[in-house]
Design a protein around this motif. Structure first.
Motif, PDB file in Angstrom:
ATOM      1  N   ALA A 251       9.625  28.160 -46.804  1.00 26.84           N
ATOM      2  CA  ALA A 251       8.637  27.082 -46.736  1.00 26.84           C
ATOM      3  C   ALA A 251       9.143  25.831 -47.429  1.00 26.84           C
ATOM      4  O   ALA A 251       8.965  24.705 -46.939  1.00 26.84           O
ATOM      5  CB  ALA A 251       7.329  27.548 -47.362  1.00 26.84           C
ATOM      6  N   ARG A 252       9.796  25.999 -48.579  1.00 27.30           N
ATOM      7  CA  ARG A 252      10.320  24.839 -49.309  1.00 27.30           C
ATOM      8  C   ARG A 252      11.439  24.156 -48.525  1.00 27.30           C
ATOM      9  O   ARG A 252      11.570  22.925 -48.553  1.00 27.30           O
ATOM     10  CB  ARG A 252      10.804  25.281 -50.688  1.00 27.30           C
ATOM     11  N   LEU A 253      12.253  24.940 -47.829  1.00 27.59           N
ATOM     12  CA  LEU A 253      13.321  24.345 -47.015  1.00 27.59           C
ATOM     13  C   LEU A 253      12.746  23.443 -45.925  1.00 27.59           C
ATOM     14  O   LEU A 253      13.365  22.453 -45.540  1.00 27.59           O
ATOM     15  CB  LEU A 253      14.169  25.445 -46.373  1.00 27.59           C
ATOM     16  N   TYR A 254      11.551  23.795 -45.432  1.00 30.87           N
ATOM     17  CA  TYR A 254      10.906  23.004 -44.377  1.00 30.87           C
ATOM     18  C   TYR A 254       9.857  22.042 -44.941  1.00 30.87           C
ATOM     19  O   TYR A 254       9.088  21.467 -44.180  1.00 30.87           O
ATOM     20  CB  TYR A 254      10.251  23.941 -43.356  1.00 30.87           C
ATOM     21  N   SER A 255       9.841  21.896 -46.271  1.00 30.61           N
ATOM     22  CA  SER A 255       8.895  20.980 -46.934  1.00 30.61           C
ATOM     23  C   SER A 255       7.450  21.311 -46.607  1.00 30.61           C
ATOM     24  O   SER A 255       6.598  20.419 -46.498  1.00 30.61           O
ATOM     25  CB  SER A 255       9.205  19.523 -46.553  1.00 30.61           C
ATOM     26  N   LEU A 256       7.161  22.601 -46.452  1.00 28.98           N
ATOM     27  CA  LEU A 256       5.793  23.050 -46.198  1.00 28.98           C
ATOM     28  C   LEU A 256       5.082  23.314 -47.514  1.00 28.98           C
ATOM     29  O   LEU A 256       5.701  23.737 -48.499  1.00 28.98           O
ATOM     30  CB  LEU A 256       5.792  24.341 -45.383  1.00 28.98           C
ATOM     31  N   ASP A 257       3.780  23.077 -47.520  1.00 30.02           N
ATOM     32  CA  ASP A 257       2.970  23.479 -48.657  1.00 30.02           C
ATOM     33  C   ASP A 257       3.025  25.002 -48.763  1.00 30.02           C
ATOM     34  O   ASP A 257       2.760  25.714 -47.786  1.00 30.02           O
ATOM     35  CB  ASP A 257       1.524  23.026 -48.463  1.00 30.02           C
ATOM     36  N   VAL A 258       3.380  25.511 -49.949  1.00 24.73           N
ATOM     37  CA  VAL A 258       3.603  26.944 -50.103  1.00 24.73           C
ATOM     38  C   VAL A 258       2.338  27.746 -49.813  1.00 24.73           C
ATOM     39  O   VAL A 258       2.379  28.795 -49.155  1.00 24.73           O
ATOM     40  CB  VAL A 258       4.141  27.259 -51.515  1.00 24.73           C
ATOM     41  N   ARG A 259       1.178  27.256 -50.273  1.00 22.32           N
ATOM     42  CA  ARG A 259      -0.064  27.984 -50.014  1.00 22.32           C
ATOM     43  C   ARG A 259      -0.367  28.067 -48.532  1.00 22.32           C
ATOM     44  O   ARG A 259      -0.772  29.126 -48.020  1.00 22.32           O
ATOM     45  CB  ARG A 259      -1.231  27.311 -50.755  1.00 22.32           C
ATOM     46  N   GLU A 260      -0.171  26.955 -47.831  1.00 17.74           N
ATOM     47  CA  GLU A 260      -0.421  26.948 -46.397  1.00 17.74           C
ATOM     48  C   GLU A 260       0.576  27.859 -45.679  1.00 17.74           C
ATOM     49  O   GLU A 260       0.216  28.580 -44.741  1.00 17.74           O
ATOM     50  CB  GLU A 260      -0.328  25.522 -45.848  1.00 17.74           C
ATOM     51  N   ALA A 261       1.831  27.834 -46.128  1.00 20.08           N
ATOM     52  CA  ALA A 261       2.843  28.686 -45.516  1.00 20.08           C
ATOM     53  C   ALA A 261       2.503  30.162 -45.717  1.00 20.08           C
ATOM     54  O   ALA A 261       2.635  30.973 -44.796  1.00 20.08           O
ATOM     55  CB  ALA A 261       4.218  28.374 -46.110  1.00 20.08           C
ATOM     56  N   ARG A 262       2.049  30.518 -46.932  1.00 12.83           N
ATOM     57  CA  ARG A 262       1.660  31.909 -47.199  1.00 12.83           C
ATOM     58  C   ARG A 262       0.485  32.327 -46.312  1.00 12.83           C
ATOM     59  O   ARG A 262       0.432  33.451 -45.809  1.00 12.83           O
ATOM     60  CB  ARG A 262       1.299  32.073 -48.671  1.00 12.83           C
ATOM     61  N   ARG A 263      -0.453  31.396 -46.116  1.00  4.61           N
ATOM     62  CA  ARG A 263      -1.615  31.707 -45.273  1.00  4.61           C
ATOM     63  C   ARG A 263      -1.169  31.982 -43.845  1.00  4.61           C
ATOM     64  O   ARG A 263      -1.567  32.979 -43.229  1.00  4.61           O
ATOM     65  CB  ARG A 263      -2.603  30.547 -45.315  1.00  4.61           C
ATOM     66  N   ARG A 264      -0.335  31.084 -43.312  1.00  9.31           N
ATOM     67  CA  ARG A 264       0.135  31.251 -41.937  1.00  9.31           C
ATOM     68  C   ARG A 264       0.944  32.542 -41.793  1.00  9.31           C
ATOM     69  O   ARG A 264       0.748  33.308 -40.839  1.00  9.31           O
ATOM     70  CB  ARG A 264       1.024  30.076 -41.542  1.00  9.31           C
ATOM     71  N   ALA A 265       1.848  32.777 -42.738  1.00  9.00           N
ATOM     72  CA  ALA A 265       2.702  33.957 -42.657  1.00  9.00           C
ATOM     73  C   ALA A 265       1.873  35.233 -42.757  1.00  9.00           C
ATOM     74  O   ALA A 265       2.146  36.220 -42.050  1.00  9.00           O
ATOM     75  CB  ALA A 265       3.759  33.921 -43.756  1.00  9.00           C
ATOM     76  N   GLY A 266       0.863  35.222 -43.615  1.00  8.03           N
ATOM     77  CA  GLY A 266       0.010  36.388 -43.762  1.00  8.03           C
ATOM     78  C   GLY A 266      -0.727  36.718 -42.476  1.00  8.03           C
ATOM     79  O   GLY A 266      -0.837  37.895 -42.084  1.00  8.03           O
ATOM     80  N   ILE A 267      -1.232  35.694 -41.792  1.00  5.38           N
ATOM     81  CA  ILE A 267      -1.926  35.901 -40.521  1.00  5.38           C
ATOM     82  C   ILE A 267      -0.982  36.541 -39.500  1.00  5.38           C
ATOM     83  O   ILE A 267      -1.340  37.481 -38.785  1.00  5.38           O
ATOM     84  CB  ILE A 267      -2.476  34.560 -39.986  1.00  5.38           C
ATOM     85  N   ILE A 268       0.262  36.022 -39.451  1.00  3.11           N
ATOM     86  CA  ILE A 268       1.228  36.534 -38.477  1.00  3.11           C
ATOM     87  C   ILE A 268       1.595  37.984 -38.786  1.00  3.11           C
ATOM     88  O   ILE A 268       1.619  38.844 -37.895  1.00  3.11           O
ATOM     89  CB  ILE A 268       2.486  35.645 -38.465  1.00  3.11           C
ATOM     90  N   MET A 269       1.877  38.280 -40.058  1.00  4.64           N
ATOM     91  CA  MET A 269       2.291  39.639 -40.410  1.00  4.64           C
ATOM     92  C   MET A 269       1.156  40.639 -40.195  1.00  4.64           C
ATOM     93  O   MET A 269       1.383  41.759 -39.736  1.00  4.64           O
ATOM     94  CB  MET A 269       2.812  39.674 -41.847  1.00  4.64           C
TER      95      MET A 269
END
Length: 272
Positions: free
Chosen positions: A122-140
């Motif tokens: 997420a940091r490599l793509y300059s994404l907000d970490v909380r938002e990235a965790r939310r999206r990743a959690g939904i996918i997994m």
């Protein structure tokens, strides 16, 4: 209809490894010219936005090399590749912001957990970490990876579980074009079905364009709107599954592939 990907005359060669290290020291000076191996040979095709486009061929046919050319990881020796109108050699950073890639040998920090790896990405793509965790959690969760596994070191997860994390890592950036390089190879039947279902869902809900390489004909027929057969770096046939069967009189895509190429799609593996 928007063209998501256009490849025009893509060409890539590699030099065969020099065996000088295996020669006696007094013969090292007798260097032979390195033989050029053509990995991708003047390939041209276009993919519409929202389409799942399959590239089928045996190992060593050039599938992974072509994916690396599209994803900016290799520079073509000739030809041109554009993604949503942007040249992959000229607009490298802009292109990388539009795409993501999942390969059969997805790389991770194996001592870190799934979520730690995803936070890093997420940091490599300059994404907000909380938002990235939310999206990743939904996918997994959607792919059946239990939340209790999310904080386990990657090295403790199965091959199928790691591949689901790899797909979450790619899709949490919400790419407009996703490159799936044999994403279900080696997965158990349930994990393979979970991944396939999610690919269809992403295409349907997000209008994401998908390039899928595979030598699994059943998977390709289930997922892909159009297919291309690649052999020795060349496209030898292209069309919808129904068109290919009608043109070449095959009952199955395996029959069609053999009719076109004289080869089995699961021929002996060699390096791509």
């Amino acid at each position: 209809m928007t063209i998501a990907l256009e490849v025009i005359g893509a060409y890539k060669t590699f030099s065969e490894e020099d065996d000088q290290n295996r020669r006696p020291w007094w013969r090292v000076w007798q260097r032979k010219p390195r033989r050029q191996i053509v990995a991708v040979d003047r390939v041209s095709f276009a993919v519409r936005q929202g389409e799942i486009y399959g590239i089928l061929g045996p190992n060593g046919s050039g599938k992974s090399t072509l994916i690396r050319l599209i994803s900016t990881l290799l520079i073509p020796d000739g030809g041109k590749v554009t993604i949503f109108g942007r040249d992959v050699q000229i607009h490298v950073q802009a292109v990388r912001g539009l795409i993501n890639r999942v390969s059969v040998d997805a790389a991770f920090f194996k001592k870190l957990s799934a979520m730690e790896n995803l936070n890093y990405a997420a940091r490599l793509y300059s994404l907000d970490v909380r938002e990235a965790r939310r999206r990743a959690g939904i996918i997994m969760e959607r792919m059946g990876l239990e939340s209790k596994k999310w904080n386990s070191p990657l090295e403790n997860l199965s091959r199928g579980q790691q591949q689901k994390v790899a797909i979450a890592r790619a899709l949490m950036t919400e790419p407009r074009l996703i490159l799936l390089d044999e994403p279900t190879t080696g997965l158990d039947p349930k994990s393979k079905r979970d991944v396939q279902d999610f690919i269809l869902e992403v295409r349907e809900n997000r209008d994401t364009t998908v390039i899928l390489t595979s030598h699994d004909m059943d998977e390709s027929e289930r997922l892909c709107n159009r297919l291309a057969f690649i052999v020795d770096g060349k496209f030898v046939a292209e069309g919808t599954p129904a068109q290919l069967r009608a043109q070449h009189g095959g009952v199955s895509l395996e029959d069609v592939f053999f009719a076109v190429t004289g080869k089995s799609v699961e021929s002996e593996a060699v390096a791509e």
